[in-house]
Design a protein around this motif. Structure first.
Motif, PDB file in Angstrom:
ATOM      1  N   ARG A 182       0.862  -1.192   0.000  1.00 44.27           N
ATOM      2  CA  ARG A 182       0.000   0.000   0.000  1.00 44.27           C
ATOM      3  C   ARG A 182       0.890   1.230   0.000  1.00 44.27           C
ATOM      4  O   ARG A 182       2.050   1.154   0.404  1.00 44.27           O
ATOM      5  CB  ARG A 182      -0.926   0.010   1.208  1.00 44.27           C
ATOM      6  CG  ARG A 182      -0.236  -0.058   2.575  1.00 44.27           C
ATOM      7  CD  ARG A 182      -0.025  -1.446   3.146  1.00 44.27           C
ATOM      8  NE  ARG A 182      -1.247  -2.200   3.322  1.00 44.27           N
ATOM      9  CZ  ARG A 182      -2.119  -1.984   4.323  1.00 44.27           C
ATOM     10  NH1 ARG A 182      -1.883  -1.040   5.225  1.00 44.27           N
ATOM     11  NH2 ARG A 182      -3.203  -2.718   4.423  1.00 44.27           N
ATOM     12  N   TYR A 202       0.366   3.942  10.820  1.00 44.78           N
ATOM     13  CA  TYR A 202       0.727   4.334   9.442  1.00 44.78           C
ATOM     14  C   TYR A 202       1.488   5.663   9.459  1.00 44.78           C
ATOM     15  O   TYR A 202       2.418   5.867   8.673  1.00 44.78           O
ATOM     16  CB  TYR A 202      -0.508   4.471   8.552  1.00 44.78           C
ATOM     17  CG  TYR A 202      -1.416   3.275   8.486  1.00 44.78           C
ATOM     18  CD1 TYR A 202      -0.914   1.977   8.480  1.00 44.78           C
ATOM     19  CD2 TYR A 202      -2.795   3.428   8.410  1.00 44.78           C
ATOM     20  CE1 TYR A 202      -1.765   0.878   8.392  1.00 44.78           C
ATOM     21  CE2 TYR A 202      -3.644   2.343   8.319  1.00 44.78           C
ATOM     22  CZ  TYR A 202      -3.134   1.071   8.318  1.00 44.78           C
ATOM     23  OH  TYR A 202      -3.977  -0.006   8.232  1.00 44.78           O
ATOM     24  N   TYR A 256      -5.657   2.239  -0.451  1.00 39.89           N
ATOM     25  CA  TYR A 256      -6.775   1.295  -0.551  1.00 39.89           C
ATOM     26  C   TYR A 256      -8.056   1.855   0.057  1.00 39.89           C
ATOM     27  O   TYR A 256      -9.146   1.435  -0.301  1.00 39.89           O
ATOM     28  CB  TYR A 256      -6.414  -0.059   0.090  1.00 39.89           C
ATOM     29  CG  TYR A 256      -5.936   0.055   1.512  1.00 39.89           C
ATOM     30  CD1 TYR A 256      -6.809  -0.069   2.570  1.00 39.89           C
ATOM     31  CD2 TYR A 256      -4.601   0.331   1.788  1.00 39.89           C
ATOM     32  CE1 TYR A 256      -6.372   0.073   3.867  1.00 39.89           C
ATOM     33  CE2 TYR A 256      -4.153   0.474   3.079  1.00 39.89           C
ATOM     34  CZ  TYR A 256      -5.043   0.346   4.117  1.00 39.89           C
ATOM     35  OH  TYR A 256      -4.605   0.495   5.400  1.00 39.89           O
ATOM     36  N   TYR A 257      -7.926   2.822   0.971  1.00 32.88           N
ATOM     37  CA  TYR A 257      -9.150   3.396   1.556  1.00 32.88           C
ATOM     38  C   TYR A 257      -9.943   4.188   0.529  1.00 32.88           C
ATOM     39  O   TYR A 257     -11.175   4.178   0.550  1.00 32.88           O
ATOM     40  CB  TYR A 257      -8.814   4.282   2.761  1.00 32.88           C
ATOM     41  CG  TYR A 257      -8.403   3.484   3.972  1.00 32.88           C
ATOM     42  CD1 TYR A 257      -9.295   2.572   4.559  1.00 32.88           C
ATOM     43  CD2 TYR A 257      -7.143   3.622   4.539  1.00 32.88           C
ATOM     44  CE1 TYR A 257      -8.925   1.834   5.661  1.00 32.88           C
ATOM     45  CE2 TYR A 257      -6.768   2.878   5.644  1.00 32.88           C
ATOM     46  CZ  TYR A 257      -7.656   1.990   6.206  1.00 32.88           C
ATOM     47  OH  TYR A 257      -7.300   1.249   7.297  1.00 32.88           O
TER      48      TYR A 257
HETATM   49 FE   LIG Z   1      -5.674   0.167   7.108  1.00 34.00          FE
END
Ligand SMILES: [Fe+2]
Length: 340
Positions: free
Chosen positions: A120, A162, A218-219
Protein backbone atom coordinates in the motif's frame (compact mmCIF):
# COMPACT_ATOMS: atom_id res chain seq x y z
CA UNK A 1 -12.75 -59.79 14.51
CA UNK A 2 -14.02 -57.33 17.04
CA UNK A 3 -10.52 -56.89 18.45
CA UNK A 4 -9.17 -56.08 15.01
CA UNK A 5 -11.87 -53.46 14.46
CA UNK A 6 -11.07 -51.77 17.76
CA UNK A 7 -7.35 -51.75 16.96
CA UNK A 8 -8.20 -50.39 13.51
CA UNK A 9 -10.26 -47.56 14.97
CA UNK A 10 -7.56 -46.84 17.51
CA UNK A 11 -4.94 -46.70 14.79
CA UNK A 12 -7.05 -44.37 12.67
CA UNK A 13 -7.61 -42.18 15.72
CA UNK A 14 -3.91 -41.93 16.57
CA UNK A 15 -2.82 -41.43 12.98
CA UNK A 16 -5.34 -38.64 12.53
CA UNK A 17 -3.43 -36.79 15.23
CA UNK A 18 0.00 -37.72 13.97
CA UNK A 19 -0.78 -36.61 10.44
CA UNK A 20 -3.17 -33.72 11.12
CA UNK A 21 -1.48 -30.75 9.54
CA UNK A 22 -2.29 -27.27 10.70
CA UNK A 23 -1.01 -23.74 10.91
CA UNK A 24 -2.02 -21.14 13.49
CA UNK A 25 -2.43 -17.58 12.31
CA UNK A 26 -2.67 -14.62 14.68
CA UNK A 27 -4.08 -11.91 12.47
CA UNK A 28 -4.72 -8.23 12.98
CA UNK A 29 -6.09 -7.95 9.47
CA UNK A 30 -9.84 -7.55 9.63
CA UNK A 31 -10.82 -8.98 6.27
CA UNK A 32 -13.35 -11.77 5.68
CA UNK A 33 -11.61 -12.26 2.36
CA UNK A 34 -8.50 -13.48 4.20
CA UNK A 35 -10.57 -16.30 5.71
CA UNK A 36 -11.75 -17.31 2.21
CA UNK A 37 -8.10 -17.46 1.15
CA UNK A 38 -7.18 -19.69 4.08
CA UNK A 39 -10.01 -22.02 3.10
CA UNK A 40 -8.62 -22.22 -0.43
CA UNK A 41 -5.22 -23.08 1.01
CA UNK A 42 -6.73 -25.85 3.14
CA UNK A 43 -8.58 -27.37 0.20
CA UNK A 44 -5.37 -27.40 -1.84
CA UNK A 45 -2.99 -28.71 0.82
CA UNK A 46 -5.09 -30.36 3.52
CA UNK A 47 -3.39 -28.05 6.03
CA UNK A 48 -5.96 -26.58 8.40
CA UNK A 49 -5.65 -22.87 9.17
CA UNK A 50 -6.67 -21.83 12.67
CA UNK A 51 -7.16 -18.08 12.95
CA UNK A 52 -7.01 -15.93 16.05
CA UNK A 53 -8.17 -12.43 15.11
CA UNK A 54 -7.66 -9.34 17.19
CA UNK A 55 -6.18 -5.90 17.37
CA UNK A 56 -2.40 -5.70 17.20
CA UNK A 57 -1.85 -4.65 20.80
CA UNK A 58 -4.05 -7.44 22.19
CA UNK A 59 -2.50 -10.08 19.94
CA UNK A 60 1.05 -9.01 20.80
CA UNK A 61 0.23 -8.97 24.50
CA UNK A 62 -1.22 -12.47 24.32
CA UNK A 63 1.75 -13.81 22.33
CA UNK A 64 4.22 -12.33 24.80
CA UNK A 65 2.33 -13.53 27.87
CA UNK A 66 1.95 -17.07 26.55
CA UNK A 67 5.65 -17.27 25.68
CA UNK A 68 6.75 -20.79 24.78
CA UNK A 69 3.17 -22.03 25.22
CA UNK A 70 1.90 -19.80 22.41
CA UNK A 71 0.61 -21.96 19.54
CA UNK A 72 0.82 -19.12 17.05
CA UNK A 73 2.91 -19.70 13.93
CA UNK A 74 2.34 -16.53 11.92
CA UNK A 75 1.62 -13.00 13.06
CA UNK A 76 -0.13 -11.18 10.23
CA UNK A 77 -0.52 -7.43 10.38
CA UNK A 78 -0.80 -4.38 8.15
CA UNK A 79 2.33 -2.40 8.91
CA UNK A 80 6.03 -3.09 8.49
CA UNK A 81 6.87 -0.98 11.54
CA UNK A 82 4.74 -3.22 13.71
CA UNK A 83 6.52 -6.31 12.43
CA UNK A 84 9.92 -4.67 12.88
CA UNK A 85 9.16 -3.51 16.41
CA UNK A 86 7.82 -6.95 17.40
CA UNK A 87 10.96 -8.51 15.96
CA UNK A 88 13.05 -6.08 18.02
CA UNK A 89 11.27 -7.42 21.13
CA UNK A 90 12.60 -10.87 20.21
CA UNK A 91 9.16 -12.26 19.44
CA UNK A 92 9.91 -13.44 15.90
CA UNK A 93 12.37 -16.02 14.60
CA UNK A 94 14.17 -16.58 11.32
CA UNK A 95 11.48 -17.98 9.08
CA UNK A 96 13.59 -19.88 6.59
CA UNK A 97 11.72 -18.29 3.70
CA UNK A 98 11.86 -20.53 0.65
CA UNK A 99 13.22 -19.60 -2.77
CA UNK A 100 9.62 -19.33 -3.95
CA UNK A 101 9.14 -16.49 -1.47
CA UNK A 102 12.51 -14.77 -1.87
CA UNK A 103 12.20 -14.81 -5.66
CA UNK A 104 8.93 -12.89 -5.70
CA UNK A 105 9.24 -10.47 -2.76
CA UNK A 106 11.79 -7.70 -3.35
CA UNK A 107 14.34 -7.58 -0.53
CA UNK A 108 13.26 -4.14 0.74
CA UNK A 109 9.85 -5.63 1.58
CA UNK A 110 11.01 -8.54 3.75
CA UNK A 111 13.42 -9.58 6.49
CA UNK A 112 14.63 -12.99 7.63
CA UNK A 113 11.76 -13.01 10.17
CA UNK A 114 8.85 -11.52 8.19
CA UNK A 115 7.74 -10.79 4.64
CA UNK A 116 5.32 -8.52 2.85
CA UNK A 117 2.26 -10.14 1.30
CA UNK A 118 0.63 -6.99 -0.16
CA UNK A 119 1.62 -3.36 -0.62
CA UNK A 120 0.00 0.00 0.00
CA UNK A 121 1.07 3.60 -0.43
CA UNK A 122 0.40 6.49 1.96
CA UNK A 123 -0.39 9.43 -0.30
CA UNK A 124 -1.95 12.88 -0.49
CA UNK A 125 -5.58 13.49 -1.48
CA UNK A 126 -6.58 16.98 -2.56
CA UNK A 127 -9.57 19.02 -3.55
CA UNK A 128 -9.27 19.80 -7.28
CA UNK A 129 -11.47 22.85 -6.63
CA UNK A 130 -9.19 24.42 -4.04
CA UNK A 131 -5.75 23.08 -4.91
CA UNK A 132 -4.17 23.88 -8.25
CA UNK A 133 -1.87 21.60 -10.20
CA UNK A 134 0.74 24.29 -9.81
CA UNK A 135 0.51 24.17 -6.02
CA UNK A 136 1.09 20.42 -6.05
CA UNK A 137 3.84 20.47 -8.62
CA UNK A 138 6.81 18.55 -7.20
CA UNK A 139 4.98 18.03 -3.90
CA UNK A 140 6.71 15.88 -1.29
CA UNK A 141 6.02 14.65 2.25
CA UNK A 142 8.60 17.22 3.28
CA UNK A 143 6.42 19.81 1.55
CA UNK A 144 3.54 19.19 3.99
CA UNK A 145 5.52 21.55 6.25
CA UNK A 146 5.27 24.43 3.75
CA UNK A 147 3.39 27.38 5.32
CA UNK A 148 1.27 27.63 2.15
CA UNK A 149 -0.76 24.73 3.57
CA UNK A 150 -1.57 26.57 6.81
CA UNK A 151 -5.04 25.58 8.01
CA UNK A 152 -5.50 23.33 4.95
CA UNK A 153 -4.13 19.92 6.00
CA UNK A 154 -5.80 16.97 7.73
CA UNK A 155 -3.98 13.88 8.93
CA UNK A 156 -4.75 11.42 11.69
CA UNK A 157 -3.24 11.19 15.16
CA UNK A 158 0.38 10.47 16.03
CA UNK A 159 -0.60 7.21 17.69
CA UNK A 160 -1.61 5.85 14.27
CA UNK A 161 0.91 3.26 13.11
CA UNK A 162 0.73 4.33 9.44
CA UNK A 163 1.76 7.86 10.45
CA UNK A 164 4.52 6.47 12.64
CA UNK A 165 5.90 4.47 9.72
CA UNK A 166 5.65 7.47 7.38
CA UNK A 167 7.44 9.72 9.87
CA UNK A 168 9.98 6.95 10.56
CA UNK A 169 10.83 7.00 6.85
CA UNK A 170 11.39 10.78 7.10
CA UNK A 171 13.64 10.29 10.15
CA UNK A 172 15.59 7.73 8.13
CA UNK A 173 15.95 10.01 5.10
CA UNK A 174 16.26 13.46 6.68
CA UNK A 175 17.44 12.84 10.24
CA UNK A 176 15.67 13.23 13.58
CA UNK A 177 16.32 16.96 14.08
CA UNK A 178 15.08 17.90 10.66
CA UNK A 179 12.00 15.70 11.10
CA UNK A 180 11.30 17.24 14.53
CA UNK A 181 11.23 20.64 12.87
CA UNK A 182 9.08 19.29 10.05
CA UNK A 183 6.56 17.87 12.55
CA UNK A 184 6.16 21.28 14.23
CA UNK A 185 5.44 22.94 10.89
CA UNK A 186 3.02 20.17 9.91
CA UNK A 187 1.12 20.61 13.19
CA UNK A 188 0.95 24.36 12.47
CA UNK A 189 -0.62 23.58 9.08
CA UNK A 190 -3.38 21.33 10.42
CA UNK A 191 -6.94 22.42 9.71
CA UNK A 192 -8.12 20.68 12.88
CA UNK A 193 -6.89 18.64 15.82
CA UNK A 194 -6.25 15.16 14.38
CA UNK A 195 -9.21 12.81 14.66
CA UNK A 196 -10.75 9.88 12.83
CA UNK A 197 -9.41 7.18 10.55
CA UNK A 198 -7.93 7.52 7.06
CA UNK A 199 -11.37 7.62 5.44
CA UNK A 200 -12.36 10.47 7.78
CA UNK A 201 -9.46 12.55 6.42
CA UNK A 202 -10.71 12.08 2.84
CA UNK A 203 -14.23 12.96 4.03
CA UNK A 204 -12.90 16.18 5.57
CA UNK A 205 -11.40 17.30 2.25
CA UNK A 206 -14.61 16.38 0.40
CA UNK A 207 -16.61 18.40 2.96
CA UNK A 208 -14.37 21.46 2.55
CA UNK A 209 -12.87 21.29 6.06
CA UNK A 210 -9.42 20.97 4.52
CA UNK A 211 -7.75 21.08 1.11
CA UNK A 212 -5.32 18.18 1.44
CA UNK A 213 -5.32 14.93 3.41
CA UNK A 214 -2.90 12.08 3.99
CA UNK A 215 -4.37 8.58 3.67
CA UNK A 216 -3.57 5.12 2.37
CA UNK A 217 -4.41 4.22 -1.21
CA UNK A 218 -6.77 1.29 -0.55
CA UNK A 219 -9.15 3.40 1.56
CA UNK A 220 -9.93 5.64 -1.40
CA UNK A 221 -10.75 2.57 -3.50
CA UNK A 222 -12.85 1.12 -0.69
CA UNK A 223 -14.87 4.34 -0.53
CA UNK A 224 -15.24 4.49 -4.34
CA UNK A 225 -16.47 0.87 -4.35
CA UNK A 226 -19.59 1.87 -2.42
CA UNK A 227 -18.92 -0.78 0.23
CA UNK A 228 -18.83 1.99 2.84
CA UNK A 229 -22.07 3.59 1.68
CA UNK A 230 -23.22 6.26 -0.75
CA UNK A 231 -22.00 9.20 1.33
CA UNK A 232 -18.40 7.97 1.39
CA UNK A 233 -18.60 7.01 -2.27
CA UNK A 234 -19.63 10.57 -3.17
CA UNK A 235 -16.92 12.02 -0.93
CA UNK A 236 -14.27 9.85 -2.58
CA UNK A 237 -15.26 11.21 -5.98
CA UNK A 238 -14.62 14.76 -4.77
CA UNK A 239 -10.93 14.22 -4.05
CA UNK A 240 -7.97 13.42 -6.27
CA UNK A 241 -4.95 11.29 -5.40
CA UNK A 242 -1.43 12.68 -5.55
CA UNK A 243 1.71 10.58 -5.27
CA UNK A 244 4.40 12.54 -3.39
CA UNK A 245 8.18 12.57 -3.94
CA UNK A 246 8.01 11.48 -7.57
CA UNK A 247 11.03 13.65 -8.35
CA UNK A 248 13.23 12.14 -5.67
CA UNK A 249 13.08 8.90 -3.67
CA UNK A 250 9.47 8.02 -4.53
CA UNK A 251 6.21 7.53 -2.63
CA UNK A 252 6.17 6.01 0.86
CA UNK A 253 5.27 2.32 0.66
CA UNK A 254 4.10 -0.03 3.38
CA UNK A 255 3.05 -3.66 3.52
CA UNK A 256 0.68 -6.15 4.97
CA UNK A 257 2.99 -8.86 6.12
CA UNK A 258 3.48 -12.11 7.98
CA UNK A 259 6.08 -12.75 10.67
CA UNK A 260 7.25 -16.14 11.96
CA UNK A 261 6.55 -16.26 15.68
CA UNK A 262 9.36 -17.23 18.00
CA UNK A 263 7.76 -20.46 19.25
CA UNK A 264 5.95 -21.45 16.03
CA UNK A 265 5.09 -25.16 16.32
CA UNK A 266 4.21 -25.55 12.61
CA UNK A 267 6.96 -23.62 10.91
CA UNK A 268 7.07 -25.49 7.60
CA UNK A 269 3.28 -25.27 7.21
CA UNK A 270 3.53 -21.55 7.93
CA UNK A 271 6.08 -21.14 5.13
CA UNK A 272 3.71 -23.09 2.84
CA UNK A 273 0.84 -20.74 3.71
CA UNK A 274 2.98 -17.68 2.95
CA UNK A 275 4.05 -19.29 -0.35
CA UNK A 276 0.38 -19.71 -1.18
CA UNK A 277 -0.44 -16.10 -0.27
CA UNK A 278 2.22 -15.03 -2.77
CA UNK A 279 0.79 -17.02 -5.69
CA UNK A 280 -0.95 -15.15 -8.51
CA UNK A 281 -4.25 -16.75 -7.48
CA UNK A 282 -4.04 -15.50 -3.89
CA UNK A 283 -2.64 -12.11 -4.88
CA UNK A 284 -5.56 -11.55 -7.28
CA UNK A 285 -7.95 -12.42 -4.47
CA UNK A 286 -6.22 -10.00 -2.08
CA UNK A 287 -6.01 -7.00 -4.42
CA UNK A 288 -9.64 -7.32 -5.51
CA UNK A 289 -10.94 -7.57 -1.95
CA UNK A 290 -8.71 -5.23 0.03
CA UNK A 291 -7.63 -2.88 -2.80
CA UNK A 292 -3.98 -3.23 -1.79
CA UNK A 293 -1.27 -3.48 -4.45
CA UNK A 294 0.06 -6.93 -5.32
CA UNK A 295 3.35 -7.93 -3.69
CA UNK A 296 4.40 -9.92 -6.73
CA UNK A 297 4.79 -8.79 -10.33
CA UNK A 298 2.44 -10.01 -13.03
CA UNK A 299 -0.74 -9.33 -11.03
CA UNK A 300 -2.80 -6.21 -11.72
CA UNK A 301 -4.13 -3.94 -9.00
CA UNK A 302 -7.87 -3.36 -8.75
CA UNK A 303 -9.39 -0.81 -11.15
CA UNK A 304 -10.54 1.48 -8.32
CA UNK A 305 -7.23 1.98 -6.55
CA UNK A 306 -5.20 5.12 -7.29
CA UNK A 307 -2.01 4.29 -9.15
CA UNK A 308 -3.56 1.03 -10.34
CA UNK A 309 -1.10 0.70 -13.21
CA UNK A 310 1.74 0.87 -10.66
CA UNK A 311 3.60 3.34 -12.85
CA UNK A 312 4.24 5.78 -10.00
CA UNK A 313 7.70 5.82 -8.47
CA UNK A 314 7.73 3.79 -5.26
CA UNK A 315 10.26 4.54 -2.56
CA UNK A 316 12.47 1.54 -3.13
CA UNK A 317 15.39 3.24 -1.44
CA UNK A 318 13.96 3.25 2.08
CA UNK A 319 13.51 -0.35 3.15
CA UNK A 320 10.32 -0.94 5.12
CA UNK A 321 12.68 -2.63 7.63
CA UNK A 322 13.66 0.84 8.86
CA UNK A 323 10.11 1.70 9.99
CA UNK A 324 10.31 -0.41 13.13
CA UNK A 325 13.82 0.82 13.90
CA UNK A 326 12.82 4.50 13.68
CA UNK A 327 9.31 4.11 15.13
CA UNK A 328 10.21 5.40 18.61
CA UNK A 329 12.00 8.45 17.15
CA UNK A 330 9.00 9.13 14.91
CA UNK A 331 6.53 9.08 17.79
CA UNK A 332 8.84 11.18 19.93
CA UNK A 333 9.15 13.98 17.36
CA UNK A 334 5.42 13.99 16.68
CA UNK A 335 4.51 14.20 20.36
CA UNK A 336 7.15 16.88 20.95
CA UNK A 337 5.55 18.89 18.15
CA UNK A 338 2.16 18.69 19.86
CA UNK A 339 0.78 16.26 17.25
CA UNK A 340 -2.26 14.83 19.09
FE1 LIG B 1 -5.67 0.17 7.11
Amino acid sequence: MRKITIIGILFAFISSFAFSAEVNVFSARHYDSDIQLYEKFTSKTGIKVNVVSGKDKALQKRIMEEGADCVGDLYITADAGRLGAFQAKGMLQKAGWSKAIKNVVPSQFRSAQWTGIAKRARIIYYSPERVSANELNGMTYEGLADPKWKGRLVIRKSNNIYNQSLVASLVKNNGKNSTANWAKLVVANMARTPKGNDRAQIMAVAAGEADIAVANTYYHALMLSGKKGAEQQEAAKKVMPFFPNQQDRGTHMNISGAGMLKHAPNKSNAVKLVEFLLTAEAQNHIVNNTFEYPMISGVSANELVPGKDMSFKQDNKTSVKTYGAKQADALEVMLAAGWK
